[in-house]
Motif scaffolding. Structure first.
Motif, PDB file in Angstrom:
ATOM      1  N   LEU A  83       0.830  -1.201   0.000  1.00 26.18           N
ATOM      2  CA  LEU A  83       0.000   0.000   0.000  1.00 26.18           C
ATOM      3  C   LEU A  83       0.868   1.256   0.000  1.00 26.18           C
ATOM      4  O   LEU A  83       0.944   1.983   1.004  1.00 26.18           O
ATOM      5  CB  LEU A  83      -0.933   0.010   1.220  1.00 26.18           C
ATOM      6  CG  LEU A  83      -2.022  -1.060   1.271  1.00 26.18           C
ATOM      7  CD1 LEU A  83      -2.826  -0.932   2.566  1.00 26.18           C
ATOM      8  CD2 LEU A  83      -2.953  -0.955   0.063  1.00 26.18           C
ATOM      9  N   TYR A  90       1.785   5.178  -1.168  1.00 24.95           N
ATOM     10  CA  TYR A  90       0.914   6.321  -1.475  1.00 24.95           C
ATOM     11  C   TYR A  90       1.571   7.270  -2.461  1.00 24.95           C
ATOM     12  O   TYR A  90       0.971   7.624  -3.466  1.00 24.95           O
ATOM     13  CB  TYR A  90       0.431   7.014  -0.193  1.00 24.95           C
ATOM     14  CG  TYR A  90       1.370   7.995   0.472  1.00 24.95           C
ATOM     15  CD1 TYR A  90       1.037   9.349   0.532  1.00 24.95           C
ATOM     16  CD2 TYR A  90       2.555   7.582   1.068  1.00 24.95           C
ATOM     17  CE1 TYR A  90       1.863  10.267   1.160  1.00 24.95           C
ATOM     18  CE2 TYR A  90       3.385   8.485   1.700  1.00 24.95           C
ATOM     19  CZ  TYR A  90       3.052   9.830   1.748  1.00 24.95           C
ATOM     20  OH  TYR A  90       3.879  10.729   2.369  1.00 24.95           O
ATOM     21  N   VAL A  96       3.545  -1.258   4.326  1.00 27.84           N
ATOM     22  CA  VAL A  96       3.267   0.172   4.176  1.00 27.84           C
ATOM     23  C   VAL A  96       4.555   0.955   4.420  1.00 27.84           C
ATOM     24  O   VAL A  96       5.458   0.486   5.103  1.00 27.84           O
ATOM     25  CB  VAL A  96       2.170   0.656   5.155  1.00 27.84           C
ATOM     26  CG1 VAL A  96       0.836   0.012   4.849  1.00 27.84           C
ATOM     27  CG2 VAL A  96       2.567   0.386   6.610  1.00 27.84           C
ATOM     28  N   HIS A  97       4.623   2.170   3.843  1.00 33.02           N
ATOM     29  CA  HIS A  97       5.772   3.024   4.125  1.00 33.02           C
ATOM     30  C   HIS A  97       5.356   4.333   4.791  1.00 33.02           C
ATOM     31  O   HIS A  97       6.137   5.262   4.889  1.00 33.02           O
ATOM     32  CB  HIS A  97       6.612   3.282   2.863  1.00 33.02           C
ATOM     33  CG  HIS A  97       5.873   3.918   1.736  1.00 33.02           C
ATOM     34  ND1 HIS A  97       6.348   3.911   0.453  1.00 33.02           N
ATOM     35  CD2 HIS A  97       4.700   4.558   1.669  1.00 33.02           C
ATOM     36  CE1 HIS A  97       5.496   4.539  -0.340  1.00 33.02           C
ATOM     37  NE2 HIS A  97       4.490   4.947   0.386  1.00 33.02           N
ATOM     38  N   TYR A 145      -7.121   3.861   5.227  1.00 32.12           N
ATOM     39  CA  TYR A 145      -5.819   3.188   5.253  1.00 32.12           C
ATOM     40  C   TYR A 145      -4.988   3.601   6.462  1.00 32.12           C
ATOM     41  O   TYR A 145      -3.783   3.369   6.482  1.00 32.12           O
ATOM     42  CB  TYR A 145      -5.075   3.471   3.945  1.00 32.12           C
ATOM     43  CG  TYR A 145      -5.881   3.044   2.748  1.00 32.12           C
ATOM     44  CD1 TYR A 145      -5.983   1.708   2.394  1.00 32.12           C
ATOM     45  CD2 TYR A 145      -6.593   3.979   1.989  1.00 32.12           C
ATOM     46  CE1 TYR A 145      -6.752   1.304   1.313  1.00 32.12           C
ATOM     47  CE2 TYR A 145      -7.355   3.589   0.895  1.00 32.12           C
ATOM     48  CZ  TYR A 145      -7.437   2.252   0.563  1.00 32.12           C
ATOM     49  OH  TYR A 145      -8.196   1.860  -0.508  1.00 32.12           O
ATOM     50  N   THR A 155      -3.469   2.988  10.047  1.00 31.29           N
ATOM     51  CA  THR A 155      -2.975   1.705  10.569  1.00 31.29           C
ATOM     52  C   THR A 155      -4.011   0.996  11.432  1.00 31.29           C
ATOM     53  O   THR A 155      -4.113  -0.229  11.414  1.00 31.29           O
ATOM     54  CB  THR A 155      -1.692   1.915  11.378  1.00 31.29           C
ATOM     55  OG1 THR A 155      -1.933   2.885  12.415  1.00 31.29           O
ATOM     56  CG2 THR A 155      -0.558   2.392  10.500  1.00 31.29           C
TER      57      THR A 155
END
Length: 490
Positions: free
Chosen positions: A108, A110, A181-182, A198, A200
């Motif tokens: 995921l 962005y 995720v980043h 989205y 956490t």
């Protein structure tokens, strides 16, 4: 069948077994039997839609279903229940042996420019025949003053990445085994914010393994004991199962800040993999730059997103001075790469400076006479600029930390090496050291003088782990192992 679904079905089968133990004590046993039948029907559905149907398991399930469905009122005895349980246990054994597991891995990202923090993990998953990788770029908001501007960059990702639109991916239905995720800042970031769906806390509802791989590379300057990294103090960290870190110094700081040690894996950064791979492939710079930079010494100026957030006019003057390098250094050119969120930070922190910044950008784009030797790099991919550069002029930041891998010259924007650096002071040249001003240093570069060349050898390995390009592969290997260990305990 994906791992989480198999785990859920296994748990449901165990629940049926537990219900069979309870049924003889119920005033109406058929309420319990009805629940068991509904559960078996749900399991049958999931088995029937498998690409390779587990025939033996389905046959055993049908036997259990028939025995429960045809049990009569006077047959509800412990002996009859025990007979059903024997068949139920055979069903569980066949299910565990016959149903092949694949791991459902979701990425995921962005911002497209931050994809490099996940790219080599994704490529490792793609090569694993027991895994399925899905990349779903998620929408976000650019925050400027009181405005929240909707943004989506799914169309900006590399062409070799198979993209799934976020409107076509249902977390509730897919329940991915692993989510990478980043960004875990949720609503605690002043410049960007991912869509609430989205956050956490919401992602954690649908996975047993939420993994945070930072979009930045941690500094080579040790954090003070009283210093708290935002990434490790934001509420989102509580929802994360694993955090990837680049060295044990960052890990120690995170543990001091209250992050459980078992959450942390020190495995480096895929961003470093990206540089290593580019060096190995001799990746070339952009075609439109070639006429401007061929045969010239290239100075890459990197300014972070907060470069103009304090003392904007002082830093503006410094930047303009660096832009003058082509005027007094023969056969040289400057590439300026401002952080993509620079304007956002200016609007948030020094809004009166925004017009000066916009004017500067437009002047360079229009090839104004003042900046003939300056190239503005606003591209998504920063690697071509790093590959083209002979010298990086920069403060501390992710671009500089990536650049360490190249072992090229660094002109650090400062008087000296900051206190707490893991690198020796004589690794860099310094723009504002009184002993030798920067304009004299760059003139020496033009004559091939570089006394610190040997000091830069292997400088990235002095700071980070897995700087050989293996970080992404090792990250996925360890995350997969952790997941399978948990699964083996069911």
């Amino acid at each position: 069948m994906f791992l989480k679904r198999k785990k859920n079905i296994s748990n449901l089968m165990n629940t049926i077994n537990e219900m069979l133990d309870v049924i003889p004590t119920l005033s109406d046993p058929y309420v319990g039997f009805a629940d068991c039948l509904h559960a078996l029907e749900a399991i049958h559905y999931h088995l029937s839609i498998e690409e390779k149907q587990p025939i033996k398991t389905i046959q055993k399930l049908d036997v259990v279903y028939d025995k429960i469905n045809h049990i009569s009122n006077d047959a509800v005895t412990e002996k009859k229940i025990e007979e059903i349980k024997i068949h139920m246990n055979k069903l569980i054994v066949d299910f565990m042996d016959e149903v092949i597991v694949k791991i459902n891995v979701l990425f995921l990202p962005y911002k497209a420019s931050m994809w490099d923090s996940l790219d080599t993990i994704y490529k490792t998953v793609e090569k694993d025949p027991n895994c399925v990788a899905t990349v779903v770029p998620i929408p976000f908001y650019q925050l400027s003053g009181d405005n929240a501007i909707f943004a989506y960059e799914g169309n900006l990702f590399p062409e070799n990445i198979s993209i799934t639109n976020y409107n076509e991916y249902e977390l509730e239905k897919e329940e991915p085994d692993i989510i990478f995720v980043h960004n875990i800042y949720d609503d605690n970031n002043a410049l960007t914010q991912v869509h609430e769906k989205y956050f956490t806390v919401n992602l954690k509802k649908y996975t047993d393994m939420l993994v945070f791989v930072p979009y930045h590379i941690s500094s080579f300057i040790l954090p003070r004991e009283d210093n708290k990294y935002l990434a490790y103090n934001t509420p989102g960290i509580k929802n994360v199962d694993k955090v990837i870190m680049v060295n044990n110094h960052v890990k120690d700081s995170a543990v001091r800040n209250g992050i459980p040690e078992e959450k942390i894996q020190v495995l480096g950064s895929p961003k470093i993999d990206a540089i290593v791979n580019a060096l190995d492939s001799e990746e070339d710079y952009l075609e439109e730059w070639k006429d401007c930079i061929n045969g010239k010494t290239v100075y890459l100026i990197n300014t972070g997103c907060m470069f103009f957030a304090s003392r904007p006019f002082v830093n503006f003057e410094r930047l303009i001075n660096f832009f003058n390098i082509p005027r007094f250094v023969e056969n040289s050119v400057v590439i300026w790469r401002p952080h993509p969120l620079t304007l956002n930070s200016i609007i948030n922190y020094t809004p009166s400076f925004s017009q000066y910044y916009n004017n500067l950008v437009e002047e360079i784009k229009n090839k104004g006479s003042l900046y003939k030797g300056v190239i503005l790099d606003e591209s998504i991919d920063y690697i071509p600029a790093l590959m083209a550069a002979d010298v990086l002029i920069s403060e501390d930041g992710s671009l500089l930390r990536s650049f360490l891998v190249t072992e090229k010259k660094v002109l650090y924007i400062g008087e000296n090496m900051p206190e707490g650096s893991l690198l020796e002071p004589d690794t860099f040249y310094y723009a504002f050291n009184e002993e030798e001003p920067w304009f004299k240093i760059v003139k020496k570069f033009s004559r091939g003088i570089d006394p610190l060349a040997e000091n830069r050898r292997h400088m990235s390995s002095q700071v980070y782990v897995n700087v050989d390009g293996s970080s992404g592969e090792k990250i996925f290997k360890e995350i997969k192992k952790s997941l399978l260990v948990e699964y083996s305990e069911i």
